[in-house]
Design a protein around this motif. Sequence first.
Motif, short mmCIF file in Angstrom:
data_model
loop_
_atom_site.label_atom_id
_atom_site.label_comp_id
_atom_site.label_asym_id
_atom_site.label_seq_id
_atom_site.Cartn_x
_atom_site.Cartn_y
_atom_site.Cartn_z
N GLU A 93 15.07 2.05 97.03
CA GLU A 93 14.15 2.90 96.27
C GLU A 93 14.23 4.38 96.67
O GLU A 93 13.76 5.25 95.94
N SER A 94 14.89 4.64 97.81
CA SER A 94 15.06 6.04 98.22
C SER A 94 16.11 6.76 97.38
O SER A 94 16.34 7.96 97.55
N GLU A 96 15.55 7.43 94.45
CA GLU A 96 14.78 8.10 93.40
C GLU A 96 14.97 9.62 93.40
O GLU A 96 14.98 10.25 92.34
N LYS A 97 15.16 10.23 94.60
CA LYS A 97 15.34 11.68 94.66
C LYS A 97 16.61 12.10 93.92
O LYS A 97 16.62 13.07 93.16
N ALA A 99 18.12 10.23 91.63
CA ALA A 99 17.96 9.82 90.23
C ALA A 99 17.18 10.85 89.42
O ALA A 99 17.34 10.95 88.21
N GLU A 100 16.35 11.62 90.11
CA GLU A 100 15.56 12.66 89.43
C GLU A 100 16.46 13.78 88.91
O GLU A 100 16.17 14.37 87.87
N LYS A 121 7.78 0.79 89.80
CA LYS A 121 8.05 1.82 90.81
C LYS A 121 8.71 3.05 90.19
O LYS A 121 9.38 2.98 89.14
N LYS A 122 8.55 4.17 90.88
CA LYS A 122 9.07 5.45 90.40
C LYS A 122 10.59 5.43 90.29
O LYS A 122 11.17 5.99 89.34
N ALA A 123 11.25 4.76 91.24
CA ALA A 123 12.72 4.74 91.26
C ALA A 123 13.29 4.20 89.95
O ALA A 123 14.18 4.81 89.34
N LYS A 125 11.87 3.97 87.06
CA LYS A 125 11.52 4.82 85.92
C LYS A 125 12.45 6.02 85.82
O LYS A 125 12.87 6.41 84.73
N LEU A 126 12.80 6.58 86.98
CA LEU A 126 13.74 7.72 86.97
C LEU A 126 15.15 7.28 86.62
O LEU A 126 15.87 7.98 85.90
N LEU A 127 15.55 6.11 87.12
CA LEU A 127 16.87 5.57 86.76
C LEU A 127 16.97 5.33 85.26
O LEU A 127 18.00 5.61 84.64
#
Length: 334
Positions: A93-94, A96-97, A99-100, A121-123, A125-127
Amino acid sequence: MDEVVKIINDIKSGNIKPIYFFMGEEPYYIDKLSEYIENNILSEEEKGFNQTVLYGRDVTIDDIVGTAKRYPMMSERQVVIVKEAQDLSKTIESIEKYAENPMPSTVLVFCYKYKTLDKRKKAIKLLSKNGIVFESKKLYENQVGQWITRVLQGKGYTIEAKANAMLVEFLGNDLSKINNELEKLQIILPKGHLINAKDIEVNIGFSKDFNVFELQNALGSRNQLKAYQIVQYFADNPKDNPMVVTTSLVFSFFIKLLKYHGLKDKNPKTVAPILGVSPFFLKDYDVALKNYPMKKVSSIINTLRDIDVKSKGVGANSLPNHDLLKEMLVKIFN
């Protein structure tokens, strides 16, 4: 399958995303998609400097991000494929940064098999926002026959219902294993061929007369002679017919028969998917339904549990499998 085709067609048309996250219980499509990207996005000349394959067990997320942030050399893009990415499940999940704000000149592919990310999770959603997230789900066994037909049609072949059912019965819903056997048939048989049970028997190694679903047929129709012949064949060929496989499939047959007894609506169109069987085999269940009352089916299921325990060496005084199979038949037919 339609989603897989869309992803491939988008890549063919030049609509290439900076991140692909392939995840899920079915590894077959994950392998096929990553293989397509590995083989088709870069030319052979570009691959030498611009295509990197990493393995989850050998790298960290920081390593992957560092590789992904490199610029391509004498190429429009670089491709970075992370195989066995599920080995990074504790830290995945790290991503995500990155992936943004992914590198537009990098195609980063994750092969995250047998697991999925939490879609809340945010990850993830960004992916999904900046790339493609594809979940490869296992097919139910009653869907596999149709999948086999579609794959073969795409290659210029057709298949008989019995041959199709044999593949599903023996290989289950392992698409990679089934595809390997289909590729073997395509090498041996000419395009346009109608694949039949004999082709399966000769080229893949399943006997069309002495196999578990012929035993199932013999049991359902109470054909004792045939059942004993098949059991003898199994005893003579134990490597190809493991006891645990035989008992589990016979157990599954009677469990489904018990479920069939309990159905109020016995319309074939609804029964096959409920039982999880090919419509081709439904006639075997119709015959068995008449030959085995519900009470007898329950008794047989208890017998099969007992046989299974004995086959594993518990309380059987090391009885050979042949004797256990005969005991199974005696208790089913009497």
